[in-house]
Write an enzyme that holds these catalytic residues in place. Structure first.
Site, short mmCIF file in Angstrom:
data_model
loop_
_atom_site.label_atom_id
_atom_site.label_comp_id
_atom_site.label_asym_id
_atom_site.label_seq_id
_atom_site.Cartn_x
_atom_site.Cartn_y
_atom_site.Cartn_z
N CYS A 76 -2.90 8.77 3.44
CA CYS A 76 -2.57 8.28 2.04
C CYS A 76 -3.78 8.54 1.16
CB CYS A 76 -2.47 6.75 2.30
SG CYS A 76 -3.75 5.84 3.25
N GLU A 110 1.02 -1.10 -0.03
CA GLU A 110 0.14 0.11 0.06
C GLU A 110 0.94 1.28 0.05
OE1 GLU A 110 -3.11 -0.28 -0.15
OE2 GLU A 110 -3.57 -2.24 0.28
P1 NAP Z 1 8.38 4.74 4.46
O1 NAP Z 1 9.27 5.77 4.85
O2 NAP Z 1 8.16 4.32 3.39
O3 NAP Z 1 8.38 3.77 5.90
C1 NAP Z 1 7.30 2.89 5.74
C2 NAP Z 1 7.65 1.64 6.86
O4 NAP Z 1 8.59 1.00 6.28
C3 NAP Z 1 8.19 2.18 8.13
O5 NAP Z 1 7.72 1.27 9.04
C4 NAP Z 1 9.90 1.79 8.04
O6 NAP Z 1 10.29 1.74 9.14
C5 NAP Z 1 9.78 0.68 7.21
N1 NAP Z 1 11.11 0.68 6.45
C6 NAP Z 1 11.73 1.62 5.85
N2 NAP Z 1 12.58 0.82 5.10
C7 NAP Z 1 12.48 -0.52 5.35
C8 NAP Z 1 13.50 -1.48 4.77
N3 NAP Z 1 14.37 -1.40 4.11
N4 NAP Z 1 12.76 -2.70 5.42
C9 NAP Z 1 11.87 -2.79 6.10
N5 NAP Z 1 10.98 -1.69 6.47
C10 NAP Z 1 11.25 -0.62 6.09
O7 NAP Z 1 7.03 5.76 4.57
P2 NAP Z 1 6.65 6.61 5.89
O8 NAP Z 1 7.19 8.04 5.79
O9 NAP Z 1 6.36 5.95 7.14
O10 NAP Z 1 4.99 6.70 5.28
C11 NAP Z 1 4.51 7.83 4.42
C12 NAP Z 1 3.98 7.16 3.28
O11 NAP Z 1 3.12 5.98 3.33
C13 NAP Z 1 3.43 8.01 2.26
O12 NAP Z 1 3.83 8.35 1.03
C14 NAP Z 1 1.86 7.65 2.06
O13 NAP Z 1 1.20 7.85 1.12
C15 NAP Z 1 2.19 6.21 2.42
N6 NAP Z 1 1.03 5.73 3.07
C16 NAP Z 1 0.04 4.71 2.20
C17 NAP Z 1 -0.91 4.21 2.88
C18 NAP Z 1 -2.01 3.35 2.07
O14 NAP Z 1 -2.69 2.54 2.45
N7 NAP Z 1 -1.61 3.00 0.84
C19 NAP Z 1 -1.29 4.30 4.22
C20 NAP Z 1 -0.59 5.38 5.03
C21 NAP Z 1 0.56 5.88 4.14
P3 NAP Z 1 11.15 3.01 9.76
O15 NAP Z 1 10.26 4.19 10.32
O16 NAP Z 1 11.68 2.40 11.03
O17 NAP Z 1 12.24 3.36 8.91
#
Ligand code: NAP
Length: 520
Positions: free
Chosen positions: A296, A257
């Site tokens: 999102c 997602e």
């Molecule tokens: P993110 O930086 O991609 O991080 C998301 C999750 O992935 C966090 O728990 C992060 O952990 C983890 N992560 C990062 N690198 C990883 C790796 N190499 N291996 C495993 N896990 C890893 O996103 P975010 O900044 O938290 O969220 C914002 C984004 O999420 C926005 O673009 C938004 O559109 C999207 N979003 C989408 C939805 C949907 O349902 N489609 C819902 C909410 C948000 P750490 O924090 O520990 O780095």
């Protein structure tokens, strides 16, 4: 300051230095720290597979539903203290915090209800058994759906630490697959507190729910073929996770997602001042400012017939003027800060990028008037509305998600075909909404836009005062979208369980198939 722990292998694990700090985004004060150093991630996944999985599979759907109900009740009982945490570590207003926490308990409750309805069964069937050969009534086929024998590895974004954690957990626990959940580190405190509530209430059977309070370490290198990864976050991280060697080799299921440039479209029949106009304008204000636009599903692209752009900018600006920004603990504040300083930087960079193709017509990415602000501190951001005059030629307005209170208004020529073309430029979205009472326009646009959206909210004058907002995810409807939105699908009632179930076609004696498996 709180030190978060992880709940793994049946106990609490406190990490070791270096610790990552979590802040209060209203003040930049450090409020918690966390580390997952020292966790044996291979053992965590194995514990889920060998202890949690069998425990869940031994339970009927009704029993799993009862577990979800107990989780929902225990969390609801601690609602007030959880709201405090969301306000402190997430910068949430009270309303935003309730949206997240109540979303979690309501989704648990909804899946509890589905479990109760399924009753004493342990597995599901997909359709009825059917004859496989002509002129033969004995040899039948039946599609059975059984829980995968692995762990459900659930990785969440920072914006919904409560809802994100428990909407995923509800579905996999009901399916019979144990959870290893990981919130985004920056806002992990709330999910940690919620896990603590459940552990203290002694609700969770051993191995069914483990919580990683920070970095996932090398966990993903231990993924096996029966495991499932459910990821929510940015498209970049999603792509990395999808390509991870362990699960590609083992063909583990991966659900992503990701980002989404959601659109809202005003039909050609709606005039300024109509009921639908007010719904449209107020709905966009809500989408831009709820959770400071860090949703999102928030509206990012606003499509209105040419000729109504100026009126929309005027009326929406007046709505946005009424939004009081500041520390969510201050009386009257309706929009808190972004969740941390890196999000503020990203918002400013994002608006600068969009400004190459669109002009800022409301707000400023560098100036904001925030109540109870301490010495210029905090991740406060003004709502920013942009206007793009050539949306067919533009690219960034359709592809750069600025994760904050930011949206771009653009004109289309009043036809469904033109609106559909612009909606599709998002490359695949979680949700789009259409406000119109013109049935021909609605049908043509919806049939085209459905290919590009996981969900469509269709609002005419008869229903506008009864619908849920554009960005609200309901557990009975699918959440997820094609293409850029990640290509995933969560929730949608029992459809959501499919990610965690293996479908197997049983071929054999029709009587036995019915007797042994149809109601198993
Ligand atoms: P993110 O930086 O991609 O991080 C998301 C999750 O992935 C966090 O728990 C992060 O952990 C983890 N992560 C990062 N690198 C990883 C790796 N190499 N291996 C495993 N896990 C890893 O996103 P975010 O900044 O938290 O969220 C914002 C984004 O999420 C926005 O673009 C938004 O559109 C999207 N979003 C989408 C939805 C949907 O349902 N489609 C819902 C909410 C948000 P750490 O924090 O520990 O780095």
């Amino acid at each position: 300051m709180v030190r978060l722990q992880s709940y793994v292998l049946g106990g609490w694990h406190e990490g070791a230095a270096p610790f990552r700090t979590l802040i209060d985004p209203s003040t930049e004060e450090v409020v918690a720290e966390t580390s997952t150093a020292g966790i044996d991630f291979a053992a965590v996944l194995d514990h889920a597979r060998t202890v949690g999985g069998p425990a869940l599979r031994a339970m009927t759907f009704a029993e799993r539903g009862a577990l979800l109900k107990a989780m929902s009740k225990a969390l609801f009982a601690e609602r007030e203290s959880l709201i405090e945490v969301a306000m402190t570590n997430g910068g949430n207003t009270r309303g935003d915090a309730k949206f997240d926490i109540d979303g979690a308990t309501a989704t648990l409750s909804y899946y509890a209800y589905l479990g109760k309805k399924l009753g004493d069964r342990r597995v599901l069937t997909d359709g009825e058994s059917e004859a496989l050969l002509p002129n033969n009534a004995r040899f039948h086929g039946l599609h059975l759906k059984v829980p995968k024998r692995g762990a459900a590895i659930q990785i969440n974004a920072f914006n919904f630490p409560a809802w994100g954690t428990f909407e995923k957990a509800a579905v996999s626990l009901l399916a019979g697959v144990p959870v290893v959940t990981k919130p985004a580190t920056a806002t992990a405190w709330l999910a940690y507190e919620m896990t603590r509530v459940l552990v203290d209430a002694d609700i969770l059977p051993a191995g069914t729910f483990q919580f990683i309070g920070g970095s996932p370490g090398d966990m993903l290198s231990h993924v096996q073929g029966q495991d499932v990864i459910a990821f929510t976050g940015s498209a970049d991280t999603g792509a990395k996770i999808r390509g991870g060697a362990g699960h590609v080799a083992g063909s583990a299921a991966v659900n992503v997602e990701a980002d989404s440039l959601n659109a809202t479209v005003l039909g050609p029949d709606v005039g300024r001042g109509d009921d639908l106009w007010h719904w449209f304008v107020q709905g966009i204000r809500l989408e831009m400012t709820q959770k400071a636009g860090q949703k999102c599903t928030a509206v990012r692209r606003i499509l209105v017939p040419a000729g109504l752009v100026e009126a929309l900018v005027e009326d929406l600006s007046a709505e946005l003027d009424r939004v009081v920004i500041g520390d969510p603990r201050e009386e009257g504040v309706r929009m808190g800060p972004l969740s941390d300083m890196s999000q503020l930087r990203d918002y400013r960079e994002g608006v600068a990028e969009l400004s190459g193709e669109a002009v800022v017509v409301y707000g400023s990415p560098t100036e904001v008037d925030a109540k109870r602000r301490v010495e210029g501190k905090g991740a406060f951001a003004s709502p920013v509305l942009l206007r793009c005059d050539d949306p067919h030629e533009a690219n960034r307005v359709h592809s750069r998600e600025v994760f904050g209170p930011v949206a771009t208004v653009m004109a289309y020529d009043g036809t469904a075909g033109d609106a559909a073309c612009l909606v599709a430029r998002g490359g695949g979205s979680l949700v789009s909404s259409i406000a119109t009472s013109d049935r021909g326009f609605l049908q043509e646009l919806a049939l085209e836009a459905a290919a590009w959206n996981g969900r469509l909210l269709l609002v005419d004058k008869k229903v506008h005062d009864q619908v849920t907002p554009h960005g609200m995810v309901l557990p009975s409807c699918q959440h997820g979208g094609p293409g850029r939105a990640g290509g995933g699908a969560e929730l949608g009632g029992l459809r959501g369980l499919d990610l965690y179930l293996q479908r197997s076609a049983l071929q054999g004696n029709s009587g036995l198939l019915k007797k042994l498996f149809s109601e198993a």
